[in-house]
Design a protein around this motif. Sequence first.
Motif, PDB file in Angstrom:
ATOM      1  N   LEU A   7     -15.954   1.033  -2.218  1.00 37.35           N
ATOM      2  CA  LEU A   7     -15.176   1.155  -2.913  1.00 37.35           C
ATOM      3  C   LEU A   7     -14.047  -0.281  -3.770  1.00 37.35           C
ATOM      4  O   LEU A   7     -14.608   0.059  -4.658  1.00 37.35           O
ATOM      5  N   LEU A   8     -14.012  -1.709  -2.627  1.00 31.88           N
ATOM      6  CA  LEU A   8     -13.282  -2.076  -3.243  1.00 31.88           C
ATOM      7  C   LEU A   8     -14.652  -3.070  -3.792  1.00 31.88           C
ATOM      8  O   LEU A   8     -14.316  -3.695  -5.480  1.00 31.88           O
ATOM      9  N   ALA A   9     -15.912  -3.302  -3.895  1.00 31.35           N
ATOM     10  CA  ALA A   9     -16.702  -4.324  -3.872  1.00 31.35           C
ATOM     11  C   ALA A   9     -16.816  -3.230  -5.667  1.00 31.35           C
ATOM     12  O   ALA A   9     -17.174  -3.821  -6.567  1.00 31.35           O
ATOM     13  N   GLU A  10     -17.492  -1.921  -5.345  1.00 32.83           N
ATOM     14  CA  GLU A  10     -18.249  -1.197  -6.928  1.00 32.83           C
ATOM     15  C   GLU A  10     -17.277  -0.708  -7.775  1.00 32.83           C
ATOM     16  O   GLU A  10     -17.464  -0.079  -8.831  1.00 32.83           O
ATOM     17  N   ALA A  11     -15.912  -0.608  -7.604  1.00 34.37           N
ATOM     18  CA  ALA A  11     -15.131  -0.142  -8.020  1.00 34.37           C
ATOM     19  C   ALA A  11     -13.466  -0.757  -7.900  1.00 34.37           C
ATOM     20  O   ALA A  11     -12.802   0.000  -8.516  1.00 34.37           O
ATOM     21  N   ALA A  33      -2.449   7.125  -6.083  1.00 38.15           N
ATOM     22  CA  ALA A  33      -1.261   7.489  -6.235  1.00 38.15           C
ATOM     23  C   ALA A  33      -0.650   7.025  -5.356  1.00 38.15           C
ATOM     24  O   ALA A  33       0.708   6.084  -5.392  1.00 38.15           O
ATOM     25  N   MET A  34      -1.289   6.884  -4.014  1.00 41.36           N
ATOM     26  CA  MET A  34      -0.925   5.765  -2.751  1.00 41.36           C
ATOM     27  C   MET A  34      -0.823   4.181  -3.845  1.00 41.36           C
ATOM     28  O   MET A  34       0.160   3.247  -3.413  1.00 41.36           O
ATOM     29  N   LEU A  35      -1.615   3.899  -4.439  1.00 44.22           N
ATOM     30  CA  LEU A  35      -1.791   2.166  -4.741  1.00 44.22           C
ATOM     31  C   LEU A  35      -0.960   1.799  -5.877  1.00 44.22           C
ATOM     32  O   LEU A  35      -0.705   1.329  -6.019  1.00 44.22           O
ATOM     33  N   LYS A  36      -0.245   3.225  -7.145  1.00 44.62           N
ATOM     34  CA  LYS A  36       0.562   3.575  -7.870  1.00 44.62           C
ATOM     35  C   LYS A  36       1.797   2.870  -7.383  1.00 44.62           C
ATOM     36  O   LYS A  36       2.700   2.378  -7.542  1.00 44.62           O
ATOM     37  N   THR A  37       2.416   4.011  -5.977  1.00 41.33           N
ATOM     38  CA  THR A  37       3.578   3.386  -5.453  1.00 41.33           C
ATOM     39  C   THR A  37       3.379   2.783  -4.560  1.00 41.33           C
ATOM     40  O   THR A  37       4.225   1.893  -4.041  1.00 41.33           O
ATOM     41  N   GLY A  38       1.909   1.662  -3.988  1.00 47.53           N
ATOM     42  CA  GLY A  38       2.273   0.536  -2.565  1.00 47.53           C
ATOM     43  C   GLY A  38       2.306   0.793  -1.729  1.00 47.53           C
ATOM     44  O   GLY A  38       2.864   0.439  -0.853  1.00 47.53           O
ATOM     45  N   THR A  39       2.189   2.941  -1.240  1.00 47.30           N
ATOM     46  CA  THR A  39       2.567   2.973   0.237  1.00 47.30           C
ATOM     47  C   THR A  39       1.133   2.926   0.325  1.00 47.30           C
ATOM     48  O   THR A  39       0.446   3.635  -0.400  1.00 47.30           O
ATOM     49  N   THR A  40       1.064   3.286   2.189  1.00 52.19           N
ATOM     50  CA  THR A  40       0.200   3.483   2.540  1.00 52.19           C
ATOM     51  C   THR A  40       0.014   5.503   2.882  1.00 52.19           C
ATOM     52  O   THR A  40       0.951   5.682   2.729  1.00 52.19           O
ATOM     53  N   PHE A  41      -1.198   6.404   3.094  1.00 53.98           N
ATOM     54  CA  PHE A  41      -1.362   7.583   3.971  1.00 53.98           C
ATOM     55  C   PHE A  41      -0.222   7.519   4.607  1.00 53.98           C
ATOM     56  O   PHE A  41      -0.007   7.258   6.455  1.00 53.98           O
ATOM     57  N   LYS A  92      -2.705  -9.702  -2.510  1.00 60.21           N
ATOM     58  CA  LYS A  92      -2.748  -8.256  -3.874  1.00 60.21           C
ATOM     59  C   LYS A  92      -4.256  -7.650  -3.155  1.00 60.21           C
ATOM     60  O   LYS A  92      -3.875  -6.123  -3.364  1.00 60.21           O
ATOM     61  N   LYS A  93      -5.002  -8.293  -3.180  1.00 64.15           N
ATOM     62  CA  LYS A  93      -6.047  -7.766  -3.008  1.00 64.15           C
ATOM     63  C   LYS A  93      -5.672  -6.947  -1.395  1.00 64.15           C
ATOM     64  O   LYS A  93      -6.834  -6.080  -1.336  1.00 64.15           O
ATOM     65  N   GLN A  94      -5.591  -7.908  -0.009  1.00 60.86           N
ATOM     66  CA  GLN A  94      -5.657  -7.803   1.357  1.00 60.86           C
ATOM     67  C   GLN A  94      -4.412  -5.868   1.216  1.00 60.86           C
ATOM     68  O   GLN A  94      -4.589  -5.253   1.274  1.00 60.86           O
ATOM     69  N   HIS A  95      -3.436  -6.071   0.291  1.00 61.04           N
ATOM     70  CA  HIS A  95      -2.257  -4.735   0.606  1.00 61.04           C
ATOM     71  C   HIS A  95      -3.406  -4.307  -0.581  1.00 61.04           C
ATOM     72  O   HIS A  95      -3.412  -3.009   0.538  1.00 61.04           O
ATOM     73  N   GLU A  96      -4.409  -4.020  -1.618  1.00 57.85           N
ATOM     74  CA  GLU A  96      -4.711  -2.757  -1.850  1.00 57.85           C
ATOM     75  C   GLU A  96      -5.593  -2.491  -0.959  1.00 57.85           C
ATOM     76  O   GLU A  96      -5.743  -0.221  -0.445  1.00 57.85           O
ATOM     77  N   ALA A  97      -6.774  -3.504   0.218  1.00 56.38           N
ATOM     78  CA  ALA A  97      -7.632  -2.361   0.915  1.00 56.38           C
ATOM     79  C   ALA A  97      -6.994  -2.461   2.190  1.00 56.38           C
ATOM     80  O   ALA A  97      -6.876  -1.025   2.629  1.00 56.38           O
ATOM     81  N   GLU A  98      -5.477  -2.725   2.763  1.00 59.84           N
ATOM     82  CA  GLU A  98      -5.182  -2.162   4.110  1.00 59.84           C
ATOM     83  C   GLU A  98      -4.059  -0.578   3.014  1.00 59.84           C
ATOM     84  O   GLU A  98      -4.260   0.350   4.282  1.00 59.84           O
TER      85      GLU A  98
END
Length: 141
Positions: free
Chosen positions: A28-32, A122-130, A6-12
């Motif tokens: 972003l991943l470390a501080e937020a 919005a992208m994280l909620k839907t699980g899509t990339t830009f 899941k973390k890797q997916h969010e990072a992607e």
Amino acid sequence: MERGQKKQHEAEILASLPGVGRIVLATLLAEAFDALQRRDYAALRSLTGVAPVTKRSGKSCIVVRRQACHDRLANAMYPWARLAVQHDLRSRSKYPPFEAEVTATVEPLRSVADRLLAVACAMLKTGTTFDPSLAAQKSGC
């Protein structure tokens, strides 16, 4: 899905945003992390310092930059927004043409960073990339 996946997916997903580099992504991943996990746009705005603060008195009303924010996140937002303006048409449209001036204000960059955070949530909620073509279709560009 395992926690590590899941973390890797969010990072992607976050890495697909225009202007995000290794340092901005790591910051972003470390501080937020908590706000990203919750997909909390308001918390991200406050943490990064892009949410404006309105100060009012009886005769005046001014909008200033939020001082109570996370320094590392705030410092990561402006390079991210600047690069997004250079590489993304939608971000460029939110940034007026200050290129001729040497001293451009940071307010337009805060506006771009605010939009990028909204898109990221919005992208994280839907699980899509830009997808820049999708953004261009919605804006009519």
